[in-house]
Design an enzyme around this catalytic site. Structure first.
Site, short mmCIF file in Angstrom:
data_model
loop_
_atom_site.label_atom_id
_atom_site.label_comp_id
_atom_site.label_asym_id
_atom_site.label_seq_id
_atom_site.Cartn_x
_atom_site.Cartn_y
_atom_site.Cartn_z
N ASP A 65 7.98 -2.36 76.03
CA ASP A 65 8.82 -3.52 76.36
C ASP A 65 8.34 -4.25 77.60
O ASP A 65 8.90 -5.30 77.95
CB ASP A 65 10.29 -3.11 76.50
CG ASP A 65 10.53 -2.00 77.50
OD1 ASP A 65 9.59 -1.23 77.79
OD2 ASP A 65 11.67 -1.89 78.01
N HIS A 138 10.11 6.61 87.72
CA HIS A 138 10.44 6.54 86.30
C HIS A 138 9.82 7.76 85.62
O HIS A 138 9.21 8.60 86.28
CB HIS A 138 9.89 5.23 85.72
CG HIS A 138 10.41 4.90 84.36
ND1 HIS A 138 11.69 5.16 83.95
CD2 HIS A 138 9.79 4.30 83.29
CE1 HIS A 138 11.86 4.75 82.71
NE2 HIS A 138 10.71 4.23 82.28
N ASP A 206 12.94 -0.07 85.74
CA ASP A 206 12.65 1.26 85.20
C ASP A 206 12.44 2.30 86.30
O ASP A 206 11.35 2.85 86.45
CB ASP A 206 11.43 1.20 84.28
CG ASP A 206 11.68 0.39 83.03
OD1 ASP A 206 11.62 0.97 81.95
OD2 ASP A 206 11.95 -0.81 83.15
N HIS A 265 16.74 -6.26 83.10
CA HIS A 265 16.37 -5.11 82.27
C HIS A 265 17.61 -4.39 81.73
O HIS A 265 17.79 -3.20 81.90
CB HIS A 265 15.48 -4.14 83.08
CG HIS A 265 14.73 -3.18 82.21
ND1 HIS A 265 15.24 -1.94 81.87
CD2 HIS A 265 13.53 -3.25 81.60
CE1 HIS A 265 14.38 -1.30 81.10
NE2 HIS A 265 13.33 -2.09 80.92
#
Length: 303
Positions: A65, A138, A206, A265
């Site tokens: 993404d 992340h 993220d 996001h």
């Protein structure tokens, strides 16, 4: 003046009303992109901005993404007769990942320059701004970015005259250039005052909250931060998958003392981000729920 556009604010999958993650900035005829999710080039067209001035594309990490829109964008840029090199910046594995994606975009009329991030923090000087990458937390190697447009101090006429610096050199010194003339060296600090406040934006997605975000975002004019979940009952899920809630992002913004924060996001399950903003603003009043195409023009302060 720095133009900033949040092209897409979705995470995981594109939706009919929300493109995937991407940010675009424009400065003095040069454009920079951070992340390039599916639909990024459509978002650019919807905004009415151009592909051709994009000189730099940065990647936070290599989940689909955040990078799946790259092959199509490269092909489109090639079809606009671009010949200037394009710089790509990203974590370890950058060239390998991009070349794998280029199986469907093998021939381009311009060079790709790869600048792989190898340290927890790394700074790049590009096209009139300073770009700093910093590691976040992340489930794969991931970085945030701070972009700064620096501003030199004011030209001091009295100092220039007192040091008998020839007038033809003043403009070069104001631009930060060093001048040599008949064995004498003239440097910008001889005629410029202390640096003035520039423009600073910070972007991260993220990740769990980290000291690196807090420290690098400090004093930003704009802080664009992941808010995967607005629902408070999903706090444990955010920890498990190493994402952030709206409220954790707001706390970071408050602690970093930024001027404004945009959330981005979002989880595909989050359909109405604005419903949670009252509680977010109780933590950080200058928070906004990001939307595709949200734009701001940032300029140097008058003083």
């Amino acid at each position: 003046m720095l133009d900033v556009c949040l092209l897409g604010c979705g995470g995981m999958m594109p939706l009919p009303y929300r493109w995937l993650t991407s940010l675009m900035t424009r400065l003095n005829g040069s454009s920079l992109l951070i992340d390039c999710g599916e639909g990024t080039q459509i978002a650019i067209k919807e905004k009415g901005w151009s592909f051709k001035p994009i000189d730099v594309i940065c990647f936070t990490h290599y989940h689909g993404d955040h990078i799946s829109g790259l092959p199509g964008l490269l092909l489109t840029m090639g079809n606009t007769d671009r010949t200037e090199p394009l710089t790509l910046i990203g974590p370890k594995g950058l060239e390998r990942v991009v070349n794998a994606l280029r199986i469907i975009a093998p021939e381009l009329p311009f060079e790709l320059k790869f600048r792989e991030i190898t340290q927890p923090e790394e700074t790049f000087e590009l096209h009139g701004y300073r770009l700093k990458a910093f590691r976040v937390n992340h489930n794969v190697l991931c970085y945030g970015y701070t972009l700064e447009v620096l501003r030199a101090g004011k030209f001091d006429l009295e100092r220039a005259m007192a040091q008998e610096i020839p007038k033809p050199f003043w403009k070069q010194l104001q631009k930060g250039e060093t001048v040599s003339d008949n064995g004498r060296i003239y440097t910008p600090d001889m005629v410029l005052g202390a640096p003035r406040k520039g423009i600073k934006i910070t972007y991260c997605t993220d990740t769990r909250p980290t000291d690196s975000i807090r420290e690098n975002a400090a004093g930003s004019d704009l802080f664009i931060c992941e808010g995967m979940y607005g629902e408070k009952e999903k706090a444990a899920k955010a920890v498990e998958y190493k994402h952030m809630t709206f409220y954790e992002a707001a706390t970071l913004a408050r602690e970093a003392q930024v001027e404004e924060m945009w959330l981005t996001h979002y989880s595909p399950s989050l359909t109405r981000a604005e419903e949670y903003m009252e509680d977010v603003r109780a933590i950080f009043p200058h928070a906004r729920a990001g939307k595709d195409g949200m734009t701001v023009e940032l300029d140097f302060p008058e003083k």
